[in-house]
Design an enzyme around this catalytic site. Structure first.
Site, PDB file in Angstrom:
ATOM      1  N   GLY A  16     -18.998 -59.608  25.381  1.00  0.00           N
ATOM      2  CA  GLY A  16     -18.020 -59.941  24.335  1.00  0.00           C
ATOM      3  C   GLY A  16     -16.985 -58.834  24.174  1.00  0.00           C
ATOM      4  N   THR A  17     -16.051 -59.047  23.285  1.00  0.00           N
ATOM      5  CA  THR A  17     -15.010 -58.043  23.056  1.00  0.00           C
ATOM      6  C   THR A  17     -15.607 -56.744  22.542  1.00  0.00           C
ATOM      7  OG1 THR A  17     -13.387 -59.749  22.684  1.00  0.00           O
ATOM      8  CG2 THR A  17     -12.901 -57.617  21.698  1.00  0.00           C
TER       9      THR A  17
END
Ligand SMILES: NC(=O)C[C@H](N)C(=O)O
EC number: 3.5.1.1
Length: 331
Positions: free
Chosen positions: A11-12
């Protein structure tokens, strides 16, 4: 205080920006833990594990299988809590699944994400992580929660909008305003819940998920041999087109009948347990569909995937049980 286990999935929150492109850090550095330590020191001991390293838009069956397997193998006596970092795009889906599967979890498990990579201006990743650490330290909550700028019940998170990237909550607006708004009190949350699922899950069966819109032609949908069931997400009054005058393929009722002849059940999410109902809803029920009452489409989809792919309880019983507050109850 015991250690906190941090499970990284990508994920980010596990990404960096290079030449204008955000992607996961290949070596999978634990940036959010490093950022926490440089801001707050070594007051907490973390054990970090990288269980996946993907952008969450690539999340699917194998990723969920891995997460369930890893969390199943945690010895919860060794930790004061678990933080699972995830991408925000499919945060709502994974949250619903883990909330329902790990309904019995006896220590806090916070699923968190970040809007921007750690260290970038405006990133909320460190805030979300620090808030989860704080709540684990307090030792007040047990069980699974989603924490993204606020604490949410994992089965009620609605995916963020594409304009402002804000998550919603199905039903009531807050989790923090316990008794008044969320319908779920601290007392209800802290009660131990019976463990239903013990075994790892292999997601072989598929759920066809259809979201209603005007002039939908059901002729486009062809359930195949992998389709275990269909989930239809209706308009807010639980309605859908049942009018056959412009062609049978526009009516949900005809589609339900077509599925039933193939032994595929059609579930309708979001019905309210109250009368009166619209004539169209009565027709949809009469056609043989199965209602999933006041549950978000995301939670209903993940519940069906779980129900059809686990082997510990009959599908009907799983679907009939409120596993982890996914059904919003009105008084
Ligand atoms: N903010 C994010 O995490 C978005 C990213 N695409 C993801 O879901 O992995």
């Amino acid at each position: 205080m015991k250690k906190i286990l941090v499970l990284f999935t990508g994920g980010t929150i596990g990404s960096i920006t290079t030449d204008g492109i955000i992607d996961v850090e290949r070596e999978g550095k634990y940036a959010v833990v490093e950022a926490y330590k440089s801001a707050y020191g070594d007051d907490v001991e973390f054990e970090c594990r990288q269980i996946l390293n993907i952008l969450s838009e690539n999340m699917g069956f194998s990723g969920w299988e891995k997460m369930i397997h890893e969390i199943n193998s945690i010895d919860t006596a060794l930790y004061s809590g678990v933080i699972l970092t995830h991408g925000s795009d499919t945060l709502a889906y994974t949250s619903a699944l883990l909330g329902m599967y790990f309904r019995h979890f006896d220590i806090p498990l916070f699923i968190i994400a970040s809007n921007k990579p750690i260290g970038e201006k405006g990133s909320n990743g460190l805030f979300n992580f620090t808030s989860a650490v704080g709540l684990i330290k307090e030792g007040k909550y047990k069980g699974v929660f989603t924490l993204y700028e606020r604490v949410m019940l994992p089965t009620r998170v609605i995916p963020a909008d594409t304009c402002r990237d804000r998550f919603g909550v199905y039903g009531y607006d807050g989790f923090n305003d316990f008794s008044v708004f969320s319908g779920v009190s601290e007392n209800m949350l802290s009660r131990p819940r019976e463990r239903i699922f013990h075994n790892d899950v292999k997601f072989g069966k598929r759920i066809l998920f259809i979201e209603g819109y005007p002039a939908m032609d059901f002729g486009c949908f062809m359930p195949n041999e992998d389709t275990a069931a269909v989930l239809y997400s209706p308009y807010h009054s639980a309605t859908a087109c049942t009018d056959v005058s412009k062609g049978k393929s526009y009516a949900l009722t005809e589609f339900i009948k077509r599925c039933i002849t193939k032994n595929i059940m059609v579930y309708i999410c979001g019905l309210k347990r109250k009368v009166p109902i619209y004539s169209t809803v009565a027709e949809i029920i009469k056609a043989g569909s199965i209602p999933i009452y006041t549950t978000s489409a995301v939670a209903a989809y993940m519940k069906l995937l779980l129900a059809y792919n686990q082997e510990e309880m009959p599908v009907k019983e799983v679907m009939g049980k409120d596993l982890f507050f996914e059904e919003v109850k009105f008084s």
